[in-house]
Scaffold this motif. Sequence first.
Motif, short mmCIF file in Angstrom:
data_model
loop_
_atom_site.label_atom_id
_atom_site.label_comp_id
_atom_site.label_asym_id
_atom_site.label_seq_id
_atom_site.Cartn_x
_atom_site.Cartn_y
_atom_site.Cartn_z
N LEU A 1 45.34 19.53 18.50
CA LEU A 1 45.43 19.94 17.10
C LEU A 1 44.69 18.99 16.17
CD1 LEU A 1 49.16 20.44 17.66
CD2 LEU A 1 47.90 22.27 16.57
N VAL A 2 43.95 18.05 16.76
CA VAL A 2 43.30 17.01 15.97
C VAL A 2 42.13 17.59 15.18
CG1 VAL A 2 42.05 14.82 16.07
CG2 VAL A 2 43.97 15.23 17.63
N GLY A 3 42.08 17.26 13.90
CA GLY A 3 40.99 17.72 13.05
C GLY A 3 41.01 16.98 11.73
N VAL B 1 54.73 19.43 27.61
CA VAL B 1 53.59 19.86 26.81
C VAL B 1 53.30 18.77 25.78
CG1 VAL B 1 52.62 21.62 25.30
CG2 VAL B 1 54.24 22.28 27.09
N THR B 2 52.10 18.22 25.83
CA THR B 2 51.72 17.17 24.88
C THR B 2 50.90 17.78 23.75
OG1 THR B 2 51.73 15.45 26.58
CG2 THR B 2 50.49 15.00 24.57
N LEU B 3 51.32 17.51 22.52
CA LEU B 3 50.61 17.99 21.33
C LEU B 3 49.89 16.80 20.71
CD1 LEU B 3 53.27 20.26 19.56
CD2 LEU B 3 51.73 20.83 21.42
N LEU B 4 48.57 16.80 20.80
CA LEU B 4 47.77 15.76 20.16
C LEU B 4 47.55 16.17 18.71
CD1 LEU B 4 45.20 15.18 23.02
CD2 LEU B 4 47.02 13.62 22.33
N GLY B 5 47.92 15.28 17.79
CA GLY B 5 47.90 15.65 16.38
C GLY B 5 49.09 16.52 16.03
N GLY B 6 50.16 16.37 16.78
CA GLY B 6 51.31 17.26 16.67
C GLY B 6 52.23 17.01 15.50
N SER B 7 51.95 15.98 14.69
CA SER B 7 52.85 15.69 13.56
C SER B 7 52.44 16.42 12.28
CB SER B 7 52.89 14.18 13.29
OG SER B 7 51.60 13.70 12.95
N GLY B 8 51.37 17.21 12.33
CA GLY B 8 50.89 17.92 11.16
C GLY B 8 51.60 19.24 10.94
N PHE B 9 51.12 19.99 9.95
CA PHE B 9 51.72 21.26 9.55
C PHE B 9 51.84 22.23 10.72
CE2 PHE B 9 50.44 25.55 7.69
CZ PHE B 9 51.74 25.95 7.41
N LEU B 10 50.73 22.56 11.37
CA LEU B 10 50.78 23.49 12.50
C LEU B 10 51.57 22.89 13.65
CD1 LEU B 10 50.02 26.03 14.06
CD2 LEU B 10 47.78 24.99 14.52
N GLY C 1 34.24 16.93 17.16
CA GLY C 1 33.02 17.35 17.83
C GLY C 1 33.03 16.87 19.26
N SER C 2 32.23 15.86 19.56
CA SER C 2 32.24 15.29 20.92
C SER C 2 33.61 14.74 21.28
CB SER C 2 31.17 14.19 21.03
OG SER C 2 31.45 13.12 20.14
N GLY C 3 34.36 14.32 20.25
CA GLY C 3 35.71 13.81 20.51
C GLY C 3 36.62 14.84 21.15
N ALA C 4 36.43 16.12 20.81
CA ALA C 4 37.25 17.18 21.42
C ALA C 4 36.95 17.29 22.91
CB ALA C 4 36.98 18.51 20.72
N GLY C 5 35.68 17.09 23.27
CA GLY C 5 35.32 17.09 24.69
C GLY C 5 35.96 15.94 25.44
N VAL D 1 44.98 24.17 25.28
CA VAL D 1 44.65 24.99 24.11
C VAL D 1 44.00 24.09 23.07
CG1 VAL D 1 45.51 26.38 22.19
CG2 VAL D 1 46.44 26.71 24.49
N HIS D 2 42.83 24.50 22.61
CA HIS D 2 42.11 23.74 21.59
C HIS D 2 42.11 24.54 20.30
CE1 HIS D 2 39.10 21.26 19.65
NE2 HIS D 2 38.32 22.31 19.46
N VAL D 3 42.59 23.91 19.23
CA VAL D 3 42.67 24.58 17.93
C VAL D 3 41.41 24.27 17.14
CG1 VAL D 3 43.96 24.85 15.79
CG2 VAL D 3 45.18 24.48 17.95
N SER D 4 40.61 25.29 16.92
CA SER D 4 39.39 25.19 16.13
C SER D 4 39.64 25.81 14.77
CB SER D 4 38.25 25.88 16.89
OG SER D 4 37.02 25.75 16.21
N ALA D 5 38.71 26.59 14.24
CA ALA D 5 38.90 27.23 12.94
C ALA D 5 37.96 28.41 12.80
CB ALA D 5 38.64 26.23 11.81
#
Length: 317
Positions: free
Chosen positions: A86-88, A14-23, A99-103, A118-122
């Motif tokens: 998890l990128v944001g 399982v690869t977590l993009l932006g995985g070094s943050g809080f969540l 935005g388009s980067g998530a696509g 799984v895409h983490v939005s808000a």
Amino acid sequence: MSQGNPDSLSGKIVTLLGGSGFLGRHVVQELFARGARVRVASRNPDKAWSIKPLSNLGQIQFARVDVSKLDSLARVLEGSDAVVNLVGAFDGNLDAVQGSGAGRIAAAAKAAGAQAFVHVSAIGADAGSDVTYARTKAEGERAVLAEFPSATIVRPAIMFGPDDNFVMMFGELISRMRMLPVFAPEAKLQPVFVDDVAESIAIALAAPEIHGGKTYELAGPEIYTVLELNQRIAASEGRKRALVPLPDGLGGLIAALPGTPISTDQFKLLKAGIEASGTLPGLAEIGVTPRPLELFLDRWMTRFRNHGRFGTKSAIA
């Protein structure tokens, strides 16, 4: 609702993009418990090195990635069975990030052969919003589903945890300041425990046949006004504080100034409230029992009391 087989992630990459943050750090621990092999990918993966002792031998890998570059994405996603985005960000080029980067990220995950995404939005994502953050969050959701129709979208409310930058930030401020201005004092918040969000993400990854193509709003069981939350934190610290509600006009003026603790966009989001709309499924529907902030607050605020755990909650300072 069925959660699928919790062991279905065992041995999967399982690869977590932006995985070094809080969540991300909490999602990693949830995935460890399910036997997954986790690849933490971010611009600064060293921020997550503290997680390594919690893993079994060979269970975690760290990788550096620039999500704006397709070749960098392709390299880091190679061999992934599942991907979490998890990128944001709150500033910078938000379209390129969320935005388009998530696509672009979703398309790269599909090309890499990932079976779950799984895409983490808000909560508050809104394509018609005049706040760039909220608008690009909604545009990112649409872009993800266009590229990866079986993706699961999760929209967390403000997340709390013992290592957050929300409740703990207020706790620190209240412990140091006898008078504290409160922005958007009547705005409603429905904070969610970060580990409940992490569990929801893992459940969605484990059963894409159940949760794929769906959007979940993840909010906790309690709703506070911003002022009530500050009052509750102060009470847990055993401190009597002058909490000064700022009129929205004044709060907006302060937020527009440089160097203030809140930006204009953040103030607008806060003023609108951050709570579930009730029109989308939530934690219960994904199979998670939400835990309230009240369950943890007194224990977590111990560090901010006079004399710490040797002090008493009734001590006023």
